[in-house]
Design a protein around this motif. Sequence first.
Motif, mmCIF file in Angstrom:
data_model
loop_
_atom_site.group_PDB
_atom_site.id
_atom_site.type_symbol
_atom_site.label_atom_id
_atom_site.label_comp_id
_atom_site.label_asym_id
_atom_site.label_seq_id
_atom_site.Cartn_x
_atom_site.Cartn_y
_atom_site.Cartn_z
ATOM 1 N N GLY A 91 19.605 19.992 -32.060
ATOM 2 C CA GLY A 91 20.191 19.856 -33.384
ATOM 3 C C GLY A 91 21.439 20.691 -33.611
ATOM 4 O O GLY A 91 22.319 20.791 -32.750
ATOM 5 N N VAL A 92 21.508 21.296 -34.781
ATOM 6 C CA VAL A 92 22.666 22.094 -35.175
ATOM 7 C C VAL A 92 22.856 23.287 -34.241
ATOM 8 O O VAL A 92 23.982 23.695 -33.949
ATOM 9 C CB VAL A 92 22.526 22.566 -36.638
ATOM 10 C CG1 VAL A 92 23.607 23.551 -37.009
ATOM 11 C CG2 VAL A 92 22.555 21.377 -37.575
ATOM 12 N N MET A 93 21.760 23.835 -33.733
ATOM 13 C CA MET A 93 21.862 25.005 -32.850
ATOM 14 C C MET A 93 22.626 24.657 -31.565
ATOM 15 O O MET A 93 23.461 25.433 -31.102
ATOM 16 C CB MET A 93 20.471 25.540 -32.544
ATOM 17 C CG MET A 93 19.755 25.996 -33.814
ATOM 18 S SD MET A 93 17.980 26.227 -33.646
ATOM 19 C CE MET A 93 17.391 24.544 -33.551
ATOM 20 N N ALA B 234 7.825 22.549 -27.664
ATOM 21 C CA ALA B 234 8.691 23.611 -27.150
ATOM 22 C C ALA B 234 10.086 23.067 -26.883
ATOM 23 O O ALA B 234 10.274 21.875 -26.674
ATOM 24 C CB ALA B 234 8.111 24.200 -25.862
ATOM 25 N N ALA B 235 11.061 23.979 -26.888
ATOM 26 C CA ALA B 235 12.452 23.588 -26.644
ATOM 27 C C ALA B 235 13.108 24.598 -25.712
ATOM 28 O O ALA B 235 12.720 25.768 -25.662
ATOM 29 C CB ALA B 235 13.220 23.510 -27.962
ATOM 30 N N ASN B 236 14.101 24.131 -24.997
ATOM 31 C CA ASN B 236 14.889 25.009 -24.137
ATOM 32 C C ASN B 236 15.765 25.911 -24.997
ATOM 33 O O ASN B 236 16.132 25.562 -26.118
ATOM 34 C CB ASN B 236 15.788 24.167 -23.219
ATOM 35 C CG ASN B 236 14.988 23.430 -22.185
ATOM 36 O OD1 ASN B 236 14.569 24.007 -21.196
ATOM 37 N ND2 ASN B 236 14.746 22.144 -22.406
ATOM 38 N N LEU B 237 16.111 27.072 -24.456
ATOM 39 C CA LEU B 237 17.041 27.953 -25.142
ATOM 40 C C LEU B 237 18.453 27.387 -25.009
ATOM 41 O O LEU B 237 18.809 26.823 -23.969
ATOM 42 C CB LEU B 237 16.991 29.360 -24.549
ATOM 43 C CG LEU B 237 15.685 30.110 -24.760
ATOM 44 C CD1 LEU B 237 15.702 31.436 -23.996
ATOM 45 C CD2 LEU B 237 15.430 30.348 -26.236
ATOM 46 N N GLU B 238 19.257 27.550 -26.044
ATOM 47 C CA GLU B 238 20.640 27.074 -26.016
ATOM 48 C C GLU B 238 21.416 27.982 -25.066
ATOM 49 O O GLU B 238 21.428 29.191 -25.232
ATOM 50 C CB GLU B 238 21.221 27.114 -27.446
ATOM 51 C CG GLU B 238 22.430 26.230 -27.645
ATOM 52 C CD GLU B 238 23.682 26.732 -26.964
ATOM 53 O OE1 GLU B 238 24.432 25.902 -26.431
ATOM 54 O OE2 GLU B 238 23.918 27.957 -26.954
ATOM 55 N N ASP C 294 27.677 24.617 -28.370
ATOM 56 C CA ASP C 294 28.707 23.838 -27.678
ATOM 57 C C ASP C 294 30.081 24.047 -28.300
ATOM 58 O O ASP C 294 31.082 24.188 -27.591
ATOM 59 C CB ASP C 294 28.364 22.346 -27.705
ATOM 60 C CG ASP C 294 27.191 21.989 -26.813
ATOM 61 O OD1 ASP C 294 26.843 22.791 -25.916
ATOM 62 O OD2 ASP C 294 26.609 20.907 -27.019
ATOM 63 N N ALA C 295 30.136 24.082 -29.636
ATOM 64 C CA ALA C 295 31.423 24.231 -30.324
ATOM 65 C C ALA C 295 32.086 25.561 -29.968
ATOM 66 O O ALA C 295 33.277 25.604 -29.645
ATOM 67 C CB ALA C 295 31.231 24.135 -31.835
ATOM 68 N N LEU C 296 31.331 26.637 -30.006
ATOM 69 C CA LEU C 296 31.916 27.947 -29.718
ATOM 70 C C LEU C 296 32.249 28.098 -28.244
ATOM 71 O O LEU C 296 33.257 28.703 -27.883
ATOM 72 C CB LEU C 296 30.984 29.060 -30.197
ATOM 73 C CG LEU C 296 30.755 29.109 -31.711
ATOM 74 C CD1 LEU C 296 29.855 30.278 -32.085
ATOM 75 C CD2 LEU C 296 32.055 29.164 -32.479
#
Length: 132
Positions: A34-36, A87-91, A41-43
């Motif tokens: 999502g936004v995270m 669960a999700a992977n860390l960004e 990616d943007a930064l």
Amino acid sequence: FKLQPRLLKAFRHGLAKAAQATNAWVFTGGTDSGVMALVGDALSDAQCSAKMVGICTWASVMGKDRLEGCYGGTREMVREAPNNRNAANLEPHHTHFIMVDNGASPQEAFRDAFAHFLGVPTATVALGVESD
């Protein structure tokens, strides 16, 4: 999570410019979703030097077994499976992570740990979002 291309471009550019100009520390939920993921990616794409801190519950992190015993250190996290409902992977572009978990629901664990960290009483805040 989808944005119209024009809005996506404006968000990415505006976020990176503001973070770089103010030497900001950017806080997110830390997972690659999502936004995270969009913020990470943007930064990264803008080569922004802002610190990115992900605050997430230990229970929600995919591959957390590789992080055990890593108090203040670093570990390489390789994406081995796609995110799922548990669960999700860390960004990968975040510079720091704070893992919190007290066995309560993820929302309660985060709220209680963050309030304790800040030294403030626990309070519940509801955010409302209006749509056009």
